[in-house]
Design a protein around this motif. Structure first.
Motif, PDB file in Angstrom:
ATOM      1  N   ASN A  46       0.795  -1.232   0.000  1.00 21.42           N
ATOM      2  CA  ASN A  46       0.000   0.000   0.000  1.00 21.42           C
ATOM      3  C   ASN A  46       0.826   1.281   0.000  1.00 21.42           C
ATOM      4  O   ASN A  46       0.297   2.358  -0.245  1.00 21.42           O
ATOM      5  CB  ASN A  46      -0.944   0.022   1.211  1.00 21.42           C
ATOM      6  CG  ASN A  46      -2.109  -0.926   1.054  1.00 21.42           C
ATOM      7  OD1 ASN A  46      -2.478  -1.287  -0.062  1.00 21.42           O
ATOM      8  ND2 ASN A  46      -2.676  -1.369   2.158  1.00 21.42           N
ATOM      9  N   PRO A  56      -0.068   0.815  -4.302  1.00 16.87           N
ATOM     10  CA  PRO A  56      -1.433   0.659  -3.806  1.00 16.87           C
ATOM     11  C   PRO A  56      -2.419   0.211  -4.886  1.00 16.87           C
ATOM     12  O   PRO A  56      -3.462  -0.355  -4.571  1.00 16.87           O
ATOM     13  CB  PRO A  56      -1.780   2.056  -3.279  1.00 16.87           C
ATOM     14  CG  PRO A  56      -0.920   2.981  -4.088  1.00 16.87           C
ATOM     15  CD  PRO A  56       0.362   2.225  -4.293  1.00 16.87           C
ATOM     16  N   LEU A  57      -2.087   0.485  -6.143  1.00 16.62           N
ATOM     17  CA  LEU A  57      -2.915   0.014  -7.260  1.00 16.62           C
ATOM     18  C   LEU A  57      -2.244  -1.221  -7.850  1.00 16.62           C
ATOM     19  O   LEU A  57      -1.087  -1.167  -8.254  1.00 16.62           O
ATOM     20  CB  LEU A  57      -3.052   1.114  -8.323  1.00 16.62           C
ATOM     21  CG  LEU A  57      -3.656   2.433  -7.831  1.00 16.62           C
ATOM     22  CD1 LEU A  57      -3.793   3.423  -8.989  1.00 16.62           C
ATOM     23  CD2 LEU A  57      -5.014   2.211  -7.170  1.00 16.62           C
ATOM     24  N   ILE A  60      -5.572   3.737  -3.284  1.00 13.22           N
ATOM     25  CA  ILE A  60      -4.550   4.625  -2.735  1.00 13.22           C
ATOM     26  C   ILE A  60      -4.956   5.005  -1.312  1.00 13.22           C
ATOM     27  O   ILE A  60      -6.079   5.459  -1.072  1.00 13.22           O
ATOM     28  CB  ILE A  60      -4.388   5.886  -3.604  1.00 13.22           C
ATOM     29  CG1 ILE A  60      -3.881   5.488  -4.992  1.00 13.22           C
ATOM     30  CG2 ILE A  60      -3.425   6.876  -2.951  1.00 13.22           C
ATOM     31  CD1 ILE A  60      -3.804   6.644  -5.969  1.00 13.22           C
ATOM     32  N   SER A 108      -0.058   6.301   1.495  1.00  7.54           N
ATOM     33  CA  SER A 108       0.660   5.885   0.286  1.00  7.54           C
ATOM     34  C   SER A 108       1.645   6.967  -0.126  1.00  7.54           C
ATOM     35  O   SER A 108       1.334   8.156  -0.115  1.00  7.54           O
ATOM     36  CB  SER A 108      -0.323   5.608  -0.859  1.00  7.54           C
ATOM     37  OG  SER A 108      -1.199   4.545  -0.536  1.00  7.54           O
ATOM     38  N   VAL A 150       2.783   5.798  -6.517  1.00  9.71           N
ATOM     39  CA  VAL A 150       1.943   4.887  -7.298  1.00  9.71           C
ATOM     40  C   VAL A 150       2.703   4.490  -8.554  1.00  9.71           C
ATOM     41  O   VAL A 150       3.143   5.355  -9.314  1.00  9.71           O
ATOM     42  CB  VAL A 150       0.605   5.533  -7.718  1.00  9.71           C
ATOM     43  CG1 VAL A 150      -0.205   4.557  -8.571  1.00  9.71           C
ATOM     44  CG2 VAL A 150      -0.190   5.961  -6.501  1.00  9.71           C
ATOM     45  N   HIS A 151       2.858   3.198  -8.745  1.00  9.86           N
ATOM     46  CA  HIS A 151       3.486   2.700  -9.975  1.00  9.86           C
ATOM     47  C   HIS A 151       2.387   2.521 -11.013  1.00  9.86           C
ATOM     48  O   HIS A 151       1.478   1.729 -10.820  1.00  9.86           O
ATOM     49  CB  HIS A 151       4.183   1.370  -9.685  1.00  9.86           C
ATOM     50  CG  HIS A 151       5.175   0.975 -10.732  1.00  9.86           C
ATOM     51  ND1 HIS A 151       5.731  -0.270 -10.798  1.00  9.86           N
ATOM     52  CD2 HIS A 151       5.714   1.669 -11.761  1.00  9.86           C
ATOM     53  CE1 HIS A 151       6.573  -0.343 -11.815  1.00  9.86           C
ATOM     54  NE2 HIS A 151       6.570   0.826 -12.412  1.00  9.86           N
ATOM     55  N   ARG A 152       2.484   3.246 -12.125  1.00  9.50           N
ATOM     56  CA  ARG A 152       1.444   3.216 -13.155  1.00  9.50           C
ATOM     57  C   ARG A 152       1.725   2.091 -14.149  1.00  9.50           C
ATOM     58  O   ARG A 152       2.318   2.297 -15.196  1.00  9.50           O
ATOM     59  CB  ARG A 152       1.392   4.563 -13.886  1.00  9.50           C
ATOM     60  CG  ARG A 152       1.111   5.750 -12.979  1.00  9.50           C
ATOM     61  CD  ARG A 152      -0.269   5.681 -12.367  1.00  9.50           C
ATOM     62  NE  ARG A 152      -0.560   6.873 -11.563  1.00  9.50           N
ATOM     63  CZ  ARG A 152      -1.694   7.066 -10.904  1.00  9.50           C
ATOM     64  NH1 ARG A 152      -2.647   6.148 -10.936  1.00  9.50           N
ATOM     65  NH2 ARG A 152      -1.887   8.164 -10.196  1.00  9.50           N
TER      66      ARG A 152
END
Length: 244
Positions: free
Chosen positions: A176, A180-181, A189, A193, A196-198
């Protein structure tokens, strides 16, 4: 403390897409007193070992980056992020770590999510030595997740999706914090957090039919949740033993 330097890798010489440039600018806005450095052919010797030389010759930039990030943080200290990582918070709260990594699933650590450390860390040195003694094979390449996770498990990394501090003051953040995604979709999220890794799923061929895509999704989800199942089975087993 971890130095106030953020690194990212960009090999191959192509211009960066606008979205990546904007993302890096956001890193700077959140961390205005940090130096942001691009790792590329000009400041990293791709010929330093056979593995990176072979990967570079084949245009496999991601595999060159797998090694370069370890070498640069080992030599200088600092933070590393892949160019598809969005930062949500300043990094100052992480600077007290000697070395940290993050999980992308309960049983897998991914250095691309973000990691950082002080210079001359012994674990980073050991990871670099693995690549120094390895041969790059584009058909069956080393995955950075496998290399790093395997070494961390040797010093106690567990499948529990919780904050861990391993021997040598190696901190492991649960999913997280930096992922988190989920890479297969879903997730949330949290207020705590950090990034964030896209995931774009570019490794999945667009030519796959629906059945194949569903099959891949099932495999990804199973691999993500299997550690939860193992942990729960062990808890139930321990409760049964202790209640006898």
């Amino acid at each position: 403390m971890i130095p106030k330097t953020i690194y990212y890798a960009w090999f191959g010489g192509k211009s960066k897409p606008v979205e990546i440039t904007k993302r890096i600018e956001q890193w700077q806005r959140l961390n205005p007193d940090y130096l942001i450095v691009e790792i590329n052919e000009q400041n990293f010797d791709v010929q330093m070992m056979a593995y990176t030389a072979a990967a570079y010759a084949e245009g496999k930039w991601a595999f060159v980056s797998d090694v370069a990030r370890l070498v640069v943080i080992y030599q200088n200290g600092g933070f590393y992020f892949d160019t598809d990582v969005d930062l949500l918070k300043p990094l100052d709260s992480l600077r007290e770590n000697k070395l940290f990594f993050a999980k992308e699933s309960p049983s897998v650590v991914n250095s691309g999510l973000g990691f950082g450390g002080e210079s001359n860390n012994r674990l980073l040195e050991d990871l670099i030595k693995i690549y120094e003694s390895s041969h790059f094979d584009s058909e069956t390449p080393f995955l950075t997740t496998d290399v790093i996770t395997s070494e961390l498990k040797k010093i106690g990394l567990s499948d529990y999706n919780t904050l861990q501090v391993l021997p040598g003051d190696v901190t492991i953040y649960p999913t997280n914090y930096f992922a988190p995604l989920h890479f297969f979709g879903g997730g949330k999220i949290r207020s705590y957090s950090i990034a964030v890794h896209r995931y774009e799923g570019s490794w999945i061929s667009k030519k796959l039919n629906i059945a194949d895509k569903v099959r891949i999704q099932l495999i990804l989800r199973l691999n993500f949740y299997l550690p939860f199942i193992r942990v729960m089975k062990n808890k139930i087993k321990n409760i049964a033993i202790n209640s006898r």
